[in-house]
Design a protein around this motif. Structure first.
Motif, PDB file in Angstrom:
ATOM      1  N   SER A   1       0.861  -1.187   0.000  1.00 27.89           N
ATOM      2  CA  SER A   1       0.000   0.000   0.000  1.00 27.89           C
ATOM      3  C   SER A   1       0.895   1.235   0.000  1.00 27.89           C
ATOM      4  O   SER A   1       1.898   1.278   0.716  1.00 27.89           O
ATOM      5  N   VAL A   2       0.529   2.233  -0.791  1.00 24.13           N
ATOM      6  CA  VAL A   2       1.270   3.488  -0.848  1.00 24.13           C
ATOM      7  C   VAL A   2       0.512   4.527  -0.035  1.00 24.13           C
ATOM      8  O   VAL A   2      -0.681   4.752  -0.247  1.00 24.13           O
ATOM      9  N   ASP A   3       1.220   5.144   0.927  1.00 21.24           N
ATOM     10  CA  ASP A   3       0.616   6.195   1.751  1.00 21.24           C
ATOM     11  C   ASP A   3       0.798   7.568   1.128  1.00 21.24           C
ATOM     12  O   ASP A   3      -0.115   8.386   1.148  1.00 21.24           O
ATOM     13  N   ASN A   4       1.988   7.852   0.611  1.00 18.94           N
ATOM     14  CA  ASN A   4       2.187   9.132  -0.071  1.00 18.94           C
ATOM     15  C   ASN A   4       3.395   9.064  -0.993  1.00 18.94           C
ATOM     16  O   ASN A   4       4.266   8.215  -0.851  1.00 18.94           O
ATOM     17  N   VAL A   5       3.407   9.984  -1.953  1.00 21.46           N
ATOM     18  CA  VAL A   5       4.504  10.139  -2.900  1.00 21.46           C
ATOM     19  C   VAL A   5       4.941  11.586  -2.822  1.00 21.46           C
ATOM     20  O   VAL A   5       4.112  12.495  -2.917  1.00 21.46           O
ATOM     21  N   ASN A   6       6.242  11.802  -2.618  1.00 26.20           N
ATOM     22  CA  ASN A   6       6.777  13.146  -2.482  1.00 26.20           C
ATOM     23  C   ASN A   6       7.822  13.370  -3.577  1.00 26.20           C
ATOM     24  O   ASN A   6       8.892  12.751  -3.547  1.00 26.20           O
ATOM     25  N   ILE A   7       7.510  14.238  -4.545  1.00 25.81           N
ATOM     26  CA  ILE A   7       8.471  14.553  -5.601  1.00 25.81           C
ATOM     27  C   ILE A   7       9.549  15.429  -4.989  1.00 25.81           C
ATOM     28  O   ILE A   7       9.261  16.481  -4.421  1.00 25.81           O
ATOM     29  N   GLN A   8      10.807  14.997  -5.098  1.00 24.62           N
ATOM     30  CA  GLN A   8      11.918  15.714  -4.487  1.00 24.62           C
ATOM     31  C   GLN A   8      12.602  16.657  -5.456  1.00 24.62           C
ATOM     32  O   GLN A   8      12.958  17.766  -5.096  1.00 24.62           O
ATOM     33  N   GLN A   9      12.824  16.202  -6.676  1.00 22.73           N
ATOM     34  CA  GLN A   9      13.496  17.031  -7.673  1.00 22.73           C
ATOM     35  C   GLN A   9      12.895  16.782  -9.048  1.00 22.73           C
ATOM     36  O   GLN A   9      12.503  15.665  -9.373  1.00 22.73           O
ATOM     37  N   LEU A  10      12.863  17.836  -9.825  1.00 27.89           N
ATOM     38  CA  LEU A  10      12.456  17.760 -11.226  1.00 27.89           C
ATOM     39  C   LEU A  10      13.458  18.605 -11.998  1.00 27.89           C
ATOM     40  O   LEU A  10      13.442  19.825 -11.916  1.00 27.89           O
ATOM     41  N   ASN A  11      14.376  17.938 -12.676  1.00 33.72           N
ATOM     42  CA  ASN A  11      15.485  18.615 -13.349  1.00 33.72           C
ATOM     43  C   ASN A  11      15.477  18.321 -14.838  1.00 33.72           C
ATOM     44  O   ASN A  11      14.949  17.319 -15.288  1.00 33.72           O
ATOM     45  N   ASP A  12      16.119  19.189 -15.576  1.00 34.37           N
ATOM     46  CA  ASP A  12      16.442  18.933 -16.982  1.00 34.37           C
ATOM     47  C   ASP A  12      15.260  18.450 -17.815  1.00 34.37           C
ATOM     48  O   ASP A  12      15.325  17.403 -18.451  1.00 34.37           O
ATOM     49  N   VAL A  13      14.168  19.201 -17.824  1.00 39.75           N
ATOM     50  CA  VAL A  13      13.050  18.856 -18.703  1.00 39.75           C
ATOM     51  C   VAL A  13      13.437  19.281 -20.115  1.00 39.75           C
ATOM     52  O   VAL A  13      13.757  20.442 -20.360  1.00 39.75           O
TER      53      VAL A  13
END
Length: 101
Positions: free
Chosen positions: A29-41
């Motif tokens: 079961s997944v409780d939460n997802v936390n995006i940490q970095q979004l680079n180089d799009v």
């Protein structure tokens, strides 16, 4: 949401997981997802982009009558495409998966 070959792959993975669970296997079961970095799009084709991203997932795994709490960190290149005015994931290239907890 996903499209193309990625949609087929995810569907088949889920079917295999359900069959394993029905035979008494682990249930995650997944409780939460936390995006940490979004680079180089970057644009790689018409209406298609790739993002270098990292995220953390908190959840639990239940099997054999007990529960393990987990925190995993992921790093991947995720390819998105605009399809009928919606963003869709068409590929995920996993670079690293690390268990934190």
């Amino acid at each position: 949401s996903v499209t193309g070959d990625k949609l087929t792959a995810i569907y088949l993975e889920n079917r295999k997981s359900l069959e394993f669970e029905n035979r008494g296997g682990a249930r995650a079961s997944v409780d939460n997802v936390n995006i940490q970095q979004l680079n180089d799009v970057s644009r790689i084709a018409e209406n298609t982009f790739v993002a270098n991203t990292s995220w953390m997932v908190n959840g639990s795994v239940n099997h054999f009558g007990h529960t393990h709490y987990r925190r995993n960190q992921y790093h991947a290149l995720i390819t998105f495409k605009i399809d009928n005015e919606s963003w869709k994931i068409i590929d995920i290239e996993l670079i690293e998966e690390k268990r934190i907890l």
